[in-house]
Design an enzyme around this catalytic site. Structure first.
Site, PDB file in Angstrom:
ATOM      1  CB  CYS A   2     -11.045   7.714 -10.418  1.00 26.84           C
ATOM      2  SG  CYS A   2     -11.634   9.262  -9.738  1.00 26.84           S
ATOM      3  CD  GLU A 104     -15.316   5.608 -15.077  1.00 26.32           C
ATOM      4  OE1 GLU A 104     -14.986   5.875 -16.266  1.00 26.32           O
ATOM      5  OE2 GLU A 104     -14.505   5.538 -14.149  1.00 26.32           O
TER       6      GLU A 104
END
Length: 214
Positions: A2, A104
């Site tokens: 992340c 992402e």
């Protein structure tokens, strides 16, 4: 992994959701490209819940300055109890980092990186399991990550720890011991994702157009 967040939920709504007392230095909302080293909103619990700002990028106790070593934005769940940078914090200073979504990247052709924006399917804020440490006059935080589950495995091989409301008291240390059992991948259907423009590949990009589906 992340490595970039979005924050669009109002501060007042986040504080109310967690029944937390908000600080005066919380990050400005909205932010469509919240990057490591910037402040993020975090819930801690010590004689009451607080919504406070912390620098994203944990600074271990042996760093003399925040740049003395690599930037630590994530902590892997499989080694978090063993790594010197995390093992005390995971026992004593767990917290919840709040976000509206995160980005992402999947692999495209050649070295191309294709960005995705991931949120909760129900539109609620993401409550990310995290840990923090004091560093001089600031507090710093890292997000706990796991191997990706069914929501994200087509995009990336890691995902952040997403906590359900019923798990918040245990993760925050309000409900006794056993928080390690919460380090599990997100159930199918909880997260949704969509492709976004490659403009977000730049950490200087900003604006609501960054999260528009393409």
């Amino acid at each position: 992994m992340c490595g970039r967040l979005t924050l669009t939920h109002p501060t007042e709504a986040l504080a109310a959701l967690f029944s937390a007392t908000p600080g005066n230095d919380l990050p400005q909302v909205p932010n469509y490209n919240l990057c490591p080293t910037q402040d993020v909103p975090v819930v801690t619990s010590d004689a009451g819940r607080r919504l406070r700002a912390m620098r994203w990028g944990l600074v271990p106790s042996w760093y003399k300055t925040p740049t003395d070593g690599p930037l630590i934005i994530n902590a892997r769940s499989d080694t978090v109890a063993e790594k010197p940078a995390f093992r005390e914090a995971i026992r004593q200073r767990r917290c919840i980092l709040l976000a509206s979504g995160f980005y992402e990247w999947s692999a495209g052709e050649g070295r191309e990186r294709l960005p995705w924006h991931i949120t909760r399917a129900d539109g609620a804020p993401l409550a990310l399991g995290a840990l923090w440490t004091p560093s001089g006059d600031m507090a710093t935080v890292a997000v706990v990550t796991l191997g990706a589950g069914p929501n994200l495995i087509p995009i990336h091989d890691r995902e952040p720890l997403v906590l359900d409301p019923a798990d918040w008291p245990l993760w925050l240390g309000e409900a006794g011991h056993g928080a390690a059992r919460l380090m599990q991948v997100t159930a199918p259907g909880v997260l949704v994702s969509h492709r976004v423009d490659k403009a977000v590949n730049s950490n200087r990009a900003s604006g609501p157009e960054l999260i528009e589906p393409i």
